[in-house]
Design an enzyme around this catalytic site. Sequence first.
Site, PDB file in Angstrom:
ATOM      1  CB  VAL A 156     -36.272 -19.106  28.284  1.00 29.28           C
ATOM      2  CG1 VAL A 156     -36.350 -19.048  29.776  1.00 29.28           C
ATOM      3  CG2 VAL A 156     -36.453 -20.451  27.545  1.00 29.28           C
ATOM      4  N   GLY A 201     -32.986 -13.153  30.051  1.00 33.90           N
ATOM      5  CA  GLY A 201     -33.802 -14.214  28.889  1.00 33.90           C
ATOM      6  C   GLY A 201     -32.947 -14.664  27.990  1.00 33.90           C
ATOM      7  CE  LYS A 202     -27.978 -16.940  25.082  1.00 32.11           C
ATOM      8  NZ  LYS A 202     -27.280 -15.831  25.222  1.00 32.11           N
ATOM      9  N   GLY A 203     -33.064 -16.904  23.835  1.00 30.37           N
ATOM     10  CA  GLY A 203     -33.940 -17.469  22.739  1.00 30.37           C
ATOM     11  C   GLY A 203     -33.230 -17.989  21.777  1.00 30.37           C
ATOM     12  CG  ASP A 242     -25.640 -16.925  21.802  1.00 33.40           C
ATOM     13  OD1 ASP A 242     -25.451 -16.556  22.984  1.00 33.40           O
ATOM     14  OD2 ASP A 242     -25.391 -18.032  21.563  1.00 33.40           O
TER      15      ASP A 242
END
EC number: 1.4.1.4
Length: 523
Positions: A156, A201-203, A242
């Site tokens: 994202v 952002g993040k994924g 993460d």
Amino acid sequence: CRPPSSPSLSWPPGLRSPALPRAVACARGRSAKRDVAAKRLRSRSPRMDATTGDFTALQKAVKQMATKAGTEGLVHGIKNPELRQLLTEIFMKDPEQQEFMQAVREVAVSLQPVFEKRPELLPIFKQIVEPERVITFRVSWLDDAGNLQVNRGFRVQYSSAIGPYKGGLRFHPSVNLSIMKFLAFEQIFKNSLTTLPMGGGKGGSDFDPKGKSDAEVMRFCQSFMTELQRHISYVQDVPAGDIGVGAREIGYLFGQYKRITKNYTGVLTGKGQEYGGSEIRPEATGYGAVLFVENVLKDKGESLKGKRCLVSGAGNVAQYCAELLLEKGAIVLSLSDSQGYVYEPNGFTREQLQAVQDMKKKNNSARISEYKSDTAVYVGDRRKPWELDCQVDIAFPCATQNEIDEHDAELLIKHGCQYVVEGANMPSTNEAIHKYNKAGIIYCPGKAANAGGVAVSGLEMTQNRMSLNWTREEVRDKLERIMKDIYDSAMGPSREYNVDLAAGANIAGFTKVADAVKAQGAV
């Protein structure tokens, strides 16, 4: 100090975001009453065509009922009619994304005084809430038995208003689009607070690295990066680690990126120091949480020395949070994982904590129950350390989202907790936060308190671009200054608008991004 004799209460599975439980339950048809309501709706709607399987009318009617129930709680306490309408519209698009809506509501509530003073920022909030880009993709890989496995990958790319997208990759079975959006949304404001030029952002993927061999993890990471590499670069989007993505996974991901693109650039952070990583990156999030609350305590003329602390989790964040707490003279009573918790009645010693760190380094999937000590007590049955019946000064939730619910908050209040410092992302439900505020607990939100990790990621990006490596002392000094700046940034709006520290952090993070969006034009 002792564990309670009976299990603690908790929200049922699937209802871990109490702000929207009725809406989600309604949407999924989990109760008898709602089943009856759905039957009534069916009687007033066209029945499913046995040939075409047309559920459209029924789905629309059920969604409308869910929306009406959900928005009642969503807009509760929000006076601005335009903001109420905006939240309703967001919810109607994706009513099942409860984690995301929880995060949006929490920010929206805290921004109300800003919209009263600067109403021109409300349309910009509407723009920021919608991600710039959402990428989903298939990840196919072979296990050690030669069987084909398929997982789902996400990235994202939420906001690039103040810099390239920046945020971690999470490999965990719980990963879905709602969680990715909530984490990326929070990342916008967290990165803004660091004062470094980074967007949000993040994924990640619903792949679970636990129980997998190194070869299986490598094959998965290579397949994942084969698709992700199309969407990232050191000037566009810079992922990091993460939950479930540590040094091993980052190494495999970086190797595949380099192999495909033939570019040796700082496209990932959290790398090993042998190939472009930064000192203190593994420690940064846990250290940052401790440094943040230390600034809070200094303002009150106090210190961490002698403070009795509960820490949840047993990963990097929890381990290094506990490590710095011991260095500062605090007493660390607990560590935990998803199966239970362990506590030391007199607090962990440095040697005992090192035993936990060695155990996790040898096997990252090791359970906290495997920790051995003559003085430790282990409590299983998926129970949490917040139930410990002892005097507590500071709670450090460092495990996962929504780990502290309303009941847990009541237990912390009962045991004298004065501060909650979030090492994890959104570990407190909205109801728990309400309990903190009502009881006078000082709440240090994750977007400020756990920003140390992304801050050192930003420092790693800088080192990569400059082709140099700073010493451990240099990086720690910069981290301490950044955490002080984050605290000061949050306290400014807190005093200006007469709101708590969490709202001050949201306001500071949002206004910087909003002003950048406004300057760049509506696109």
